[in-house]
Design an enzyme around this catalytic site. Structure first.
Site, mmCIF file in Angstrom:
data_model
loop_
_atom_site.group_PDB
_atom_site.id
_atom_site.type_symbol
_atom_site.label_atom_id
_atom_site.label_comp_id
_atom_site.label_asym_id
_atom_site.label_seq_id
_atom_site.Cartn_x
_atom_site.Cartn_y
_atom_site.Cartn_z
ATOM 1 N N GLY A 252 -65.233 15.633 22.496
ATOM 2 C CA GLY A 252 -64.761 15.350 23.854
ATOM 3 C C GLY A 252 -63.654 14.315 23.741
ATOM 4 N N ARG B 234 -58.695 14.493 14.078
ATOM 5 C CA ARG B 234 -58.531 15.698 14.928
ATOM 6 C C ARG B 234 -57.155 15.606 15.591
ATOM 7 N NH1 ARG B 234 -63.276 17.835 18.763
ATOM 8 N NH2 ARG B 234 -62.275 19.835 18.382
ATOM 9 N N GLN C 62 -70.414 24.697 23.581
ATOM 10 C CA GLN C 62 -70.607 23.418 24.281
ATOM 11 C C GLN C 62 -71.120 23.620 25.707
ATOM 12 O OE1 GLN C 62 -67.902 24.258 22.503
ATOM 13 N NE2 GLN C 62 -66.853 22.493 21.630
ATOM 14 N N ASP D 230 -57.500 18.022 26.956
ATOM 15 C CA ASP D 230 -57.290 17.223 25.747
ATOM 16 C C ASP D 230 -55.882 16.648 25.686
ATOM 17 O OD1 ASP D 230 -59.604 19.179 25.135
ATOM 18 O OD2 ASP D 230 -59.749 17.574 23.647
HETATM 19 O O1 MRU Z 1 -63.751 20.515 20.713
HETATM 20 P P1 MRU Z 1 -64.334 19.626 21.773
HETATM 21 O O2 MRU Z 1 -65.743 19.932 22.106
HETATM 22 O O3 MRU Z 1 -64.078 18.174 21.481
HETATM 23 O O4 MRU Z 1 -63.464 19.989 23.062
HETATM 24 C C1 MRU Z 1 -63.732 19.333 24.256
HETATM 25 C C2 MRU Z 1 -62.875 19.786 25.367
HETATM 26 O O5 MRU Z 1 -62.010 20.620 25.220
HETATM 27 C C3 MRU Z 1 -63.057 19.075 26.668
HETATM 28 O O6 MRU Z 1 -62.833 19.945 27.738
HETATM 29 C C4 MRU Z 1 -62.044 17.925 26.745
HETATM 30 O O7 MRU Z 1 -62.070 17.173 25.580
HETATM 31 C C5 MRU Z 1 -62.307 17.054 27.922
HETATM 32 S S1 MRU Z 1 -63.806 16.126 27.777
HETATM 33 C C6 MRU Z 1 -63.873 15.116 29.141
#
Ligand code: MRU
Length: 347
Positions: A49, A91, A197, A238
């Site tokens: 996240g 990342r 998720q 993101d």
């Molecule tokens: O790969 P992840 O699980 O880290 O991706 C998370 C997302 O794409 C969420 O939608 C984003 O980070 C927003 S979290 C408030």
């Protein structure tokens, strides 16, 4: 929830994470003591996240500052620079990681003594952590303007709740806030292949808050919107480029297309730390590619023929033209985003 996904102990300098790879079946905590451990936890998605990984990285920098405080000052600064590089490489897509590390860098690179460096990093990391909660609350508050008063049916992607942030979350926080504010709420959660998720984490959260919801497969979104009542889609992000193009979990673009075709408003919940005016448009966003086994296996069990090739982009870019509004802590930003995003960040 009865725990936070990310908890800093300022006395011991230990960052405690719930291991999100194991939820919802197992609630297991891991204690991290070094920036290298934090970088690994971000890369393998023990913590995930966009806001949560930014906060975790900030505390990774504090760990380095405290561990190496007794070194000569120039060696401490070298250690901070090395930790910064390691964390930046963990990342690539979520800009919050770089935003948090940039804020931390202003703190540690501006100090002239070791004690001042430690103080500045601790102070900055704690304020990044506290700001995250305040920002999420403000996003939810503003969002209530676009949530129908009677029954509100949401469509949500991935996990954007307390697990993805320090607390409350962004898009899932809006759903929770509407429910806790007394509105009649229902949420469709798409499962969010490949790491699920939505099915694993968002459903886990909504079960705890008592929010009525249903998990649907990713491919069901257009059908659900065409055949059932859906009032609005809310997703996280993101990275939002200067023109409003938005990178988010793979599948967001499909959802936005389905929403457009069915006349369902599509909202992106975005802390201003996710808005990147240095990136002109979505084409300039680095999309993370992850191990193809995330697709060909589930929980380590092969579901595709052994050796079958797979391509695994972890994010996609939703073009600004498909986005109804971007909900920030300063209010809801409307198109044309090229001017409205700049205006909101000036605040
Ligand atoms: O790969 P992840 O699980 O880290 O991706 C998370 C997302 O794409 C969420 O939608 C984003 O980070 C927003 S979290 C408030």
């Amino acid at each position: 929830m009865s725990f936070r996904a990310i908890e800093w102990n300022n006395d011991t300098s230990i960052l405690r994470l719930v291991d999100q790879k194991l939820l919802p079946q197992t609630t297991c905590f891991v204690d991290l003591r070094t920036a290298d451990e934090v970088a690994s936890a971000i890369a393998d998605m023990t913590v995930r996240g966009a806001p949560a990984i930014g906060v975790a990285a900030a505390f990774g920098m504090v760990m380095t500052a405290r561990k190496d405080e007794s070194l000569a000052f120039h060696l401490l600064q070298n250690a901070m620079a090395a930790a910064d590089s390691t964390l930046r490489a963990s990342r690539p897509t979520a800009v919050n990681l770089f935003w948090a590390l940039d804020r931390m860098k202003v703190a540690w690179s501006g100090a002239v003594t070791s004690a001042a460096l430690v103080d500045a990093t601790v102070h900055t990391a704690l304020s990044i952590e506290a700001d995250d909660i305040a920002v999420n609350r403000a996003i939810s508050r503003h969002a209530m303007q676009v949530v129908p008063e009677g029954e509100a049916v949401f469509f949500h992607h991935c996990n954007t709740g307390s697990l993805a942030t320090v607390d409350l979350g962004t898009a899932l926080g809006i759903i929770r806030t509407a429910h806790e504010g007394g509105r009649k709420v229902f949420a469709y959660l798409d499962e969010t292949r490949p790491r699920l998720q939505g099915a694993k984490l968002s459903s886990f959260e909504l079960m705890q808050y008592g929010v009525p919801h249903a998990i649907v497969v990713d491919g069901a979104s257009a059908h659900i919107m065409r055949t059932r009542k859906v009032d609005l889609v809310v997703v996280g992000c993101d990275r939002v480029a200067a023109n409003g193009d938005t990178a988010n979990k793979i599948g967001t673009y499909n959802l936005a297309l389905a929403a457009k075709d069915n006349g369902v408003p599509f909202y992106v919940a975005a802390p201003s730390s996710t808005i990147d005016l240095d990136t002109t448009d979505g084409d300039a966003i680095h999309i993370e590619e992850r191990d193809s086994r995330e697709i060909t296996e589930i929980n380590g069990v092969a579901i595709a023929p052994i050796g079958a090739p797979a391509v695994n982009p972890a994010f996609d870019v939703t073009p600004a033209r498909l986005i109804t509004g971007i909900i920030t802590e300063f209010g809801i930003v409307s198109p044309p985003f090229t001017t409205s995003l700049r205006a909101v960040l000036k605040r």
